[in-house]
Design a protein around this motif. Sequence first.
Motif, short mmCIF file in Angstrom:
data_model
loop_
_atom_site.label_atom_id
_atom_site.label_comp_id
_atom_site.label_asym_id
_atom_site.label_seq_id
_atom_site.Cartn_x
_atom_site.Cartn_y
_atom_site.Cartn_z
N PHE A 1 8.84 -39.33 31.29
CA PHE A 1 7.74 -38.40 31.04
C PHE A 1 6.86 -38.38 32.28
O PHE A 1 6.38 -39.43 32.74
CB PHE A 1 6.92 -38.85 29.83
CG PHE A 1 7.69 -38.84 28.54
CD1 PHE A 1 7.74 -37.70 27.76
CD2 PHE A 1 8.38 -39.97 28.13
CE1 PHE A 1 8.46 -37.68 26.57
CE2 PHE A 1 9.10 -39.97 26.94
CZ PHE A 1 9.14 -38.83 26.16
N SER A 2 6.66 -37.20 32.81
CA SER A 2 5.91 -37.09 34.06
C SER A 2 4.89 -35.97 33.97
O SER A 2 5.22 -34.84 33.60
CB SER A 2 6.87 -36.82 35.22
OG SER A 2 6.15 -36.63 36.41
N MET A 3 3.64 -36.30 34.29
CA MET A 3 2.61 -35.28 34.42
C MET A 3 2.72 -34.65 35.80
O MET A 3 3.16 -35.30 36.75
CB MET A 3 1.22 -35.89 34.26
CG MET A 3 0.91 -36.40 32.86
SD MET A 3 -0.71 -37.20 32.75
CE MET A 3 -1.80 -35.80 33.01
N SER A 4 2.33 -33.41 35.91
CA SER A 4 2.28 -32.79 37.23
C SER A 4 1.28 -33.53 38.10
O SER A 4 0.25 -34.02 37.62
CB SER A 4 1.86 -31.32 37.10
OG SER A 4 1.61 -30.78 38.38
N PHE A 5 1.59 -33.63 39.37
CA PHE A 5 0.67 -34.26 40.31
C PHE A 5 -0.43 -33.30 40.75
O PHE A 5 -1.30 -33.68 41.53
CB PHE A 5 1.45 -34.78 41.52
CG PHE A 5 2.24 -36.01 41.23
CD1 PHE A 5 1.70 -37.27 41.43
CD2 PHE A 5 3.55 -35.93 40.75
CE1 PHE A 5 2.44 -38.42 41.16
CE2 PHE A 5 4.28 -37.07 40.47
CZ PHE A 5 3.73 -38.32 40.67
N SER A 6 -0.39 -32.09 40.24
CA SER A 6 -1.42 -31.11 40.60
C SER A 6 -2.77 -31.49 39.97
O SER A 6 -2.83 -31.89 38.81
CB SER A 6 -1.00 -29.72 40.12
OG SER A 6 -2.04 -28.79 40.36
N ARG B 1 -2.65 -28.04 51.41
CA ARG B 1 -2.63 -29.51 51.31
C ARG B 1 -2.01 -29.98 49.99
O ARG B 1 -1.18 -30.89 49.97
CB ARG B 1 -4.05 -30.07 51.42
CG ARG B 1 -4.80 -29.70 52.66
CD ARG B 1 -4.34 -30.43 53.88
NE ARG B 1 -5.13 -30.00 55.03
CZ ARG B 1 -4.80 -30.22 56.29
NH1 ARG B 1 -3.70 -30.88 56.58
NH2 ARG B 1 -5.58 -29.79 57.27
N GLU B 2 -2.43 -29.39 48.88
CA GLU B 2 -1.89 -29.84 47.59
C GLU B 2 -0.41 -29.53 47.48
O GLU B 2 0.37 -30.33 46.98
CB GLU B 2 -2.64 -29.19 46.43
CG GLU B 2 -2.14 -29.70 45.08
CD GLU B 2 -2.96 -29.20 43.90
OE1 GLU B 2 -3.86 -29.92 43.47
OE2 GLU B 2 -2.67 -28.08 43.42
N PHE C 1 6.19 -35.36 46.28
CA PHE C 1 6.48 -36.06 45.02
C PHE C 1 7.55 -35.35 44.19
O PHE C 1 7.75 -35.68 43.02
CB PHE C 1 5.20 -36.22 44.20
CG PHE C 1 4.26 -37.25 44.78
CD1 PHE C 1 4.63 -38.57 44.86
CD2 PHE C 1 3.02 -36.88 45.25
CE1 PHE C 1 3.78 -39.52 45.40
CE2 PHE C 1 2.15 -37.82 45.79
CZ PHE C 1 2.54 -39.14 45.87
N GLY C 2 8.24 -34.39 44.79
CA GLY C 2 9.42 -33.81 44.16
C GLY C 2 9.17 -32.62 43.26
O GLY C 2 10.08 -32.18 42.57
N GLU C 3 7.96 -32.07 43.23
CA GLU C 3 7.69 -30.90 42.38
C GLU C 3 8.13 -29.64 43.12
O GLU C 3 7.78 -29.43 44.28
CB GLU C 3 6.20 -30.83 42.02
CG GLU C 3 5.77 -31.94 41.08
CD GLU C 3 4.41 -31.67 40.44
OE1 GLU C 3 4.02 -30.50 40.30
OE2 GLU C 3 3.75 -32.66 40.09
#
Length: 635
Positions: A197-202, A544-545, A552-554
């Motif tokens: 389970f992964s949250m977006s890094f945004s 930058r984002e 991170f692979g998004e």
Amino acid sequence: MAPLSIHEILKRHWGYDEFRPLQEDIIRSVLDGHDTLGLMPTGGGKSITFQVPTMAMEGLALVVTPIISLMKDQVDHLLARRIKATYLHAGLTLAEVRRTYDKCLYGNCKFLYVSPERLASEAFIEHLRQMKVCLIVVDEAHCISQWGYDFRPSFLRIAQVRKLFPRVPVLALTATATPVVMRDITERLEFSDGRVFSMSFSRPNLSYVVRATSEKVAELVHILRSVPGTAIVYVRSRKRTKLIADELKRHGIEADFYHAGLVIEDKEDKQEKWKTDQCRVIVATNAFGMGIDKPDVRLVVHIDVPGTLEEYYQEAGRAGRDGKRSYAVLLTSPPDKRVLKRHIADSFPDEDFIRRVYTLASTFLDVAVGEGHGKMYDFNFGLFCTTYKLPVLPTHNALKILTRSGYIEFLEDVEAQSRVMILVNKDELYDLHTHTPGADRVLQALLRTYTGLFADYVFINEDVIAHGTGLDHETIYQSLLELTRMHILHYIPRKRTPYIIYTMSREEERHLVFPKAVYKDLKVRMEERVAAVLDYAFTTGMCREQRLLLYFGEENTVECGHCDVCIEARSRAGHSAADVREGILYMASVRPRRLEEFLTTLSFGKDEVLSMLSFLVDEGFVIHLPDNTYSTDKK
């Protein structure tokens, strides 16, 4: 009586009505018996994901974490909620370890926190076999990955531990992991039917900004004056934390400093003042921030460029946890490139140098060839470097490489407060006769000030005793030593020291071999990480984002629209006077603003903003208030 639901547990013990995003998904996966990997950015509420399901199951959770200070904080928080929890690390006495085992074996504990080094202890494994473990938790799970930015070989033992409990699920948690690291975590932990389970890094409310400047402190002062609210300033040197905090105070900005070398009481005092807004800015090394839950940090500034984007993202992510607009600013200058490249050389010194450090450390600790296996030694790192005239950073990293290679375990700065346990019954204290002046007063002060002294070791503060008795610290120290010699109590003075544990008998220097996986491969990986940081810090061709998310692979990311690169691109694209007008009116309608806020927030030229603001004041659309702010509210 029916067992409580996870929502009832959340409400009863934590006071929340609902879970944050992803928390419930992870909890239900664990309760269904699945091995689970949870990627939750800093501030996402990782601890809830294992604390709630453990409260819903029979037995205890074994929580493996590398950060001793965070271990203690979490146990304290659980105890404050009347949840039984305890911990084990290298700084405890044998008596404390035994009492901890008893609590766990007899069902008086729901959470047992351990350092990964504890998993090497045969005595621990034998006691663990007898415990009713319902969940194995791996915090900071990236440490188990050879490709993670903070690989710890001691974490590799977790896969062996889980074989003791084949039906117990494993929950691995981390805030930062690339796709390669995520795969490595699940393989190292031998996930079966694992779920990720992964949250977006945004972070839509977080604006990333990079500013090139040759005067970093002056720029920092300017930024702090432009952006109101609580702030963290990160530096890489303990010495510089105080220097920069003093410089900020000289400019009228309330600031304090923080680093790992402070005593526990100072750390807690500084944290508390910052958390309660008695201090606006904390200037710190990366020792500050883990486990500190302050949602309204408006600004995080890095004066020094961090070594990895994982570190940067995690530290920058401490801003804006409340969802409001916040800023992560990285200050750069040309020398930063040279410093980062030097960091690679310091982190991976020559192999002959590493062998020499091993031999000298063994001589320093008086460990002969063929001896030392399984033994732990106090290790005064500073004195070691001074004695043999060794460079600090390469020596420190040589010890870490020796740890990765399996020859030793180097445990840095294990810190413990003073603690006391009374060994006799209350009745036996009435006929006490001591020789040290003030010993009776010290004992009475302990009894008045602290509870639970007859049942377990209790942390004490000699400053508190000094204030209550009027005695100096040396008298208090000698009094507690005398009472210990009399077997009235057991006093463990505050201690701060690194340790070295020999995981195998001392080898001859010529036999030391450093596996490719823990030396050459990791060096290449570090070079790649440094290249990624330099790319982020010194190029401006991409949002930058977006750059962080891709790292991170998004995939399928879009420009954030509010980092410095996006703002600059929008500015070059052109805008009308109406855009400037609407921007000022919107900001002034939200709350009164100072001039600096308009200039730093709006993506228009300084002259354009000043001219339009003057026009709007003249025409009565904006009011210039007595406190030198601007607002649309005419009240």
